[in-house]
Each structure stands twice: as structure tokens, then as C-alpha cells.
Design an enzyme around this catalytic site. Structure first.
Site, short mmCIF file in Angstrom:
data_model
loop_
_atom_site.label_atom_id
_atom_site.label_comp_id
_atom_site.label_asym_id
_atom_site.label_seq_id
_atom_site.Cartn_x
_atom_site.Cartn_y
_atom_site.Cartn_z
NE ARG A 47 -2.22 -0.08 3.54
CZ ARG A 47 -2.70 0.02 4.77
NH1 ARG A 47 -3.94 0.38 4.95
NH2 ARG A 47 -1.96 -0.25 5.82
CG ASP A 90 -6.82 0.29 0.31
OD1 ASP A 90 -7.09 -0.67 1.05
OD2 ASP A 90 -7.05 1.48 0.61
CE LYS A 144 5.56 -19.44 14.09
NZ LYS A 144 6.36 -18.26 14.45
CE LYS A 178 15.86 -22.59 11.58
NZ LYS A 178 16.78 -21.47 11.71
CG HIS A 236 9.43 -22.98 14.80
ND1 HIS A 236 8.98 -22.97 13.50
CD2 HIS A 236 9.58 -21.68 15.14
CE1 HIS A 236 8.87 -21.71 13.09
NE2 HIS A 236 9.22 -20.91 14.06
C1 BG6 Z 1 9.93 -17.34 14.40
C2 BG6 Z 1 9.42 -16.73 15.65
O1 BG6 Z 1 9.01 -18.23 13.85
O2 BG6 Z 1 11.15 -18.03 14.66
C3 BG6 Z 1 10.44 -15.80 16.27
O3 BG6 Z 1 8.23 -16.00 15.38
C4 BG6 Z 1 11.76 -16.52 16.46
O4 BG6 Z 1 9.99 -15.30 17.52
C5 BG6 Z 1 12.18 -17.21 15.17
O5 BG6 Z 1 12.73 -15.57 16.84
C6 BG6 Z 1 13.41 -18.08 15.39
O6 BG6 Z 1 13.87 -18.55 14.16
P1 BG6 Z 1 15.42 -18.84 13.92
O7 BG6 Z 1 15.45 -19.39 12.54
O8 BG6 Z 1 16.12 -17.54 14.06
O9 BG6 Z 1 15.83 -19.82 14.97
#
Ligand code: BG6
Length: 485
Positions: A47, A90, A144, A178, A236
Site C-alpha cells: 500500500r 489497497d 505462521k 533448515k 517449530h
Molecule cells: C519465528 C518466531 O518463527 O522463529 C520468532 O516468530 C523466532 O519469535 C524465530 O525468533 C526463530 O527462528 P530462527 O530461525 O532464528 O531460529
């Protein structure tokens, strides 16, 4: 390898933090490495900027600084910039989506819509895309957090699911992209050595830690309404757990892997609300010192309520109710402002049943596999060996696999891998709806209990969290890895 065919990558939230730090740098890296089809285009949608020139200026000023270690190759940067188009849009204006459709009319190949926006915009964006027919033959990427609890996540998934089929939906959990997480699959399913040991008969306990030194940075407002359980555990940590614990899949195709992960998530022992204080510890950091620098308390961070009860630390004891893992505790832990930045998985094997070598052969420290995901990717197998010299004195030694020594190049950031997977239509590293639901279902009793009563335990920034997290392990005759050293 280059992306299979031409593509248009439409980036909603084109001037947002995530686009600046992760998505555009990852696309640049893929471009620089020659991994994007020459005709592929990036269409940023936002925007704030008036036109393409304004957007490119923003990219030049903000994105370059976030490009990884390799630094900027100016020629590659210039040709990367050439790929970028811009559409000012927008979300509230239906006619702007007609403009977007017109802008995409001449583009052929795969079409990706990446929603790097807050989750409250996912559904309105999907509706607006459908209203101009842009949902057909397209892939949609959802960042997420997807929802706030099971209900809200279902509401988003239901609404998005009416517009996009499940095979079109790519739910990102960047931990799955990763390199070391990929390597965990290779280690487990490429080596016959570990498989017979990877079960309750030989494994005493497993720890999974994602510790951060960073605090909430500029995201206090978001974080205060989220907390560590939603931000890190529901996604995670449970994803890592499911990869550590899953059965060998039939193949690496997306549904075989995701089916096996789902089985683990569904086998997590439900937490009885009355037991929560025994199996879950929450903490919140106070002021402290990290590597010689004083850092403020969470409650004084920008955007955070001064009487906040949001947890910045979680430790959990988790059990998996199946034949392979019955009775084996999995200890999960994550926190902000901890003593170190480290993510690792520690598999503690059982001691030998009888030691002909004396009591020292039963000691902790050996019989352990440590898979370090970051900062330095290594796998260490700790064993006992005889100390040189007279007598039979034993000492813990380790076999060390440091990946950067074996593979000098080719390391890829998580986002780069995941974006290439979206463009190439590979779903294996994305979270399927049923996995996400199972994870929300499991964390929900803890969320509810914590929302209803009590407060997190304080811990000083720069430490390893509240003492209660250590006490929880002590009850099982063990301790966190760093407490042993
Ligand atoms: C994100 C979280 O998904 O992952 C963050 O929202 C966090 O709060 C981050 O810092 C950590 O990711 P990485 O790859 O830096 O370990």
C-alpha cells in the site's frame, strides 16, 4: 538446479518486515545462484509505495542489508531488481484486485501468492483473489502464525479451503527448511546404524531446545498477544519432535512424510489440565546481562503490557503413546533472552546394563547423540573410551561431524529452499492442515490453563530460564545438557 518453469511470485506485504529480512533476500540468493528460471517475475504488492520506482528504492535501501554472508554481487543485484514489478493495492478496494489481475495477465507459468501479512488478512485476500478468478491454477503460501488457537486456525483453514484446494496451500514453518532438519531425515533414514537404537529400549530421554539470545525486538505488540507456546512450540518444536520420533516413511514424497509426522502428533499423550504444573513450565524474562550487555525486562519492552502474563520461556515434558516411544520423556524447551543462541536435539541413550569396566562406565555424558541445528551444524556421538596409560580409566569422547568441513558450499537458507519448493510444487516441507490441527489440539489445554490462572515464573535475561525447568528434569534423574558441562 533451476526452477522447473517460468513463474510469477506475487508478494503480499511487499514492504513488511518479513519481506525485507527473509523473503526478498532469499529470492535474491536463489537468483544469484542461477536457480530461478530466467523469465520468472516477482510482483510485490503493498500500500505504501506509489509506484515501481518508489518500491525499488525501498528495496535498495532496506533489503540489501539483509542479504546473507555472501554479500551483494552488484551485477546479480541489478538483474534481480529487473525481475521485480510493483502493484499498489489497497486490500479494501475491490478495483485494486482487478488492477492486479490485469498486471498478471501477460505472465505465464506457475503463479504463487505469498501472504507475508498478518493472519487477519489471509481470508480477505483469498476472497478478493477469488473474486477476480486469480485462485485458479495458483499456489498460496501462508505464513505462521495461522490462527491463535484451534478454533481460529480452523476458521482460517476452512475459509481458505473454500477457495484453494489443500494441494494448492503451502503453510510455512521455516524450521522445516533448515538444512540440518533435512539432515536429520538423512541421518535417520539413510543409515541402518541408528534405526535399531531409535526406540524406547535404547533411548532414555530426548531433549529438544531452541534457545534465543534475542528478545522480542520490534514485535512486542505481536508477541505479547502470542507468547512462546504459540510462537515456537505449536509449530517449530512440535514439527522437530515429529521428525525425530516419526516412523520411517515409505518414500520422501510429501504425503508419506506428512502422514508419518501426523501419526506422531496424534499420538502425543494428552495433557490432563490437573497435571500441567508437573509437565509444563512457563517463564518471563526480567532484566539481565547477555554477553556483557544489560538488557531490559520483557514487561518494559515496547508494545508489551507492564503487567503482562505472556510467557517468553516454555519447558515441557511430552510423551508419545506408541510402541516405539512409550515411557520415554521428550523434554522440549524454548525461550527468549536465554544464555546462548542454540538449537539442538539431544538423544540420551541408556547406560550399559552391567558394567564390567567399573562404575565409571555407567556415567552420564557418554551414550549420547547431539544434533546441533544452529549456530554451527554438527552431529556429535559421545562414547566412552579408555584414557591412555595405565589402568582402565574411562573418559567421554566424541565422534564429530561438522558439516561445513565436509561440504564447503551449497548451504542454503531455510527460506530459499522453501521458496524454491513452492515454485517447483514440492509440498513435503510444508505443514498439512491435519498436522496443524493435531498440534493445536495438543497445546490447547496448556493455553487454556495458563490463560485462566497464574503467571509465568521470572528468570533473569542471560540465564537458562526458571529453576523449575531444571527441577522438572531432575524428577526424571536427568538434567539439561548445558547443566552437565
Ligand atoms: C519465528 C518466531 O518463527 O522463529 C520468532 O516468530 C523466532 O519469535 C524465530 O525468533 C526463530 O527462528 P530462527 O530461525 O532464528 O531460529
Amino acid at each position: 538446479m533451476q526452477t522447473d518453469s517460468s513463474f510469477t511470485f506475487v508478494l503480499f506485504g511487499g514492504t513488511g518486515d518479513l519481506s525485507m529480512r527473509k523473503i526478498l533476500p532469499a529470492l535474491y540468493e536463489a537468483h544469484r545462484a542461477g536457480m530461478l528460471a530466467a523469465s520468472g517475475k516477482i510482483v510485490a504488492v503493498a500500500r505504501h509505495e506509489e509506484d515501481r520506482a518508489g518500491y525499488l528504492q525501498w528495496v535498495n535501501e532496506h533489503v540489501k542489508a539483509h542479504v546473507a554472508k555472501s554479500g551483494i554481487d552488484e551485477n546479480a543485484w541489478a538483474s534481480f531488481i529487473d525481475r521485480i514489478e510493483y502493484v499498489k493495492l489497497d486490500l479494501g478496494k475491490a478495483e485494486d484486485f482487478v488492477k492486479l489481475r490485469d498486471a498478471l495477465q501477460d505472465q505465464s507459468g506457475t503463479r504463487v501468492f505469498y501472504l507475508a501479512t498478518g493472519p487477519s488478512l489471509f481470508v480477505p485476500i483469498c476472497h478478493a483473489l477469488a473474486s477476480v478468478g486469480l485462485n485458479e491454477n495458483a499456489r498460496i503460501v501462508l505464513e505462521k502464525p495461522l490462527g491463535y488457537d484451534l478454533r481460529s486456525s480452523n476458521a482460517i483453514n476452512d475459509a481458505v479451503g473454500e477457495i484453494f484446494a489443500e494441494e494448492q496451500i503451502y503453510r510455512i514453518d521455516h524450521y522445516l527448511g533448515k538444512e540440518p532438519v533435512q539432515n536429520l531425515l538423512a541421518l535417520r533414514f539413510g543409515n541402518a546404524l541408528f534405526e535399531p537404537l531409535w526406540r524406547r529400549e535404547w533411548v532414555e530421554s530426548i531433549q529438544i531446545t531452541i534457545a534465543e539470545e534475542l528478545g522480542v525486538e520490534a514485535r512486542g505488540d505481536f508477541y505479547d498477544n502470542t507468547g512462546a507456546l504459540r510462537d515456537m512450540v505449536q509449530n517449530h518444536l512440535l514439527q522437530l519432535l515429529s521428525i525425530v520420533a516419526m516412523e520411517p516413511p515409505h518414500s520422501m514424497d510429501s504425503d508419506s512424510v506428512r502422514d508419518e509426522k501426523l501419526r506422531v502428533l496424534r499420538a502425543l499423550k494428552p495433557i490432563d489440565p490437573r497435571d500441567i504444573s508437573k509437565v509444563a513450565v512457563r517463564g518471563q524474562y526480567h532484566a539481565g546481562v547477555i554477553r556483557g550487555t544489560s538488557v531490559p525486562a520483557y514487561a518494559t519492552e515496547h508494545g508489551v503490557k507492564t503487567d503482562s502474563a505472556t510467557e517468553t520461556f516454555v519447558a515441557l515434558k511430552v510423551e508419545i503413546e506408541n510402541w516405539r516411544w512409550a515411557g520415554v520423556p521428550f523434554f522440549l524447551r524454548t525461550g527468549k533472552r536465554l544464555a546462548d543462541r542454540v538449537a539442538e536435539i539431544v538423544v540420551n541413550f541408556r547406560a550399559v546394563p552391567h558394567s564390567a569396566l567399573g562404575a565409571s562406565a555407567l556415567r552420564a555424558g557418554a551414550n549420547r547423540l547431539v544434533i546441533r541445528l544452529q549456530p554451527n551444524e554438527t552431529i556429535r556421538l559421545y562414547c566412552l573410551a579408555k584414557k591412555p596409560g595405565e589402568g582402565m580409566n574411562l573418559s567421554s569422547v566424541h565422534l564429530d561431524l561438522a558439516f561445513d568441513q565436509f561440504f564447503k558450499e551449497g548451504q542454503m537458507e531455510a527460506y530459499q529452499r522453501l521458496l524454491l519448493d513452492v515454485i517447483n510444487g514440492r509440498l513435503a516441507l510444508f505443514v498439512r492442515r491435519d498436522e496443524q490441527e493435531a498440534a493445536w489440539k495438543w497445546v490447547e489445554p496448556i493455553l487454556n490453563e495458563w490463560a485462566a490462572s497464574g503467571k509465568p515464573k521470572p528468570y533473569a535475561a542471560g540465564t537458562w530460564g526458571p529453576a523449575a525447568a531444571s527441577a522438572m528434569l531432575a524428577q526424571h534423574g536427568t538434567c539439561w545438557l548445558e547443566e552437565e558441562n
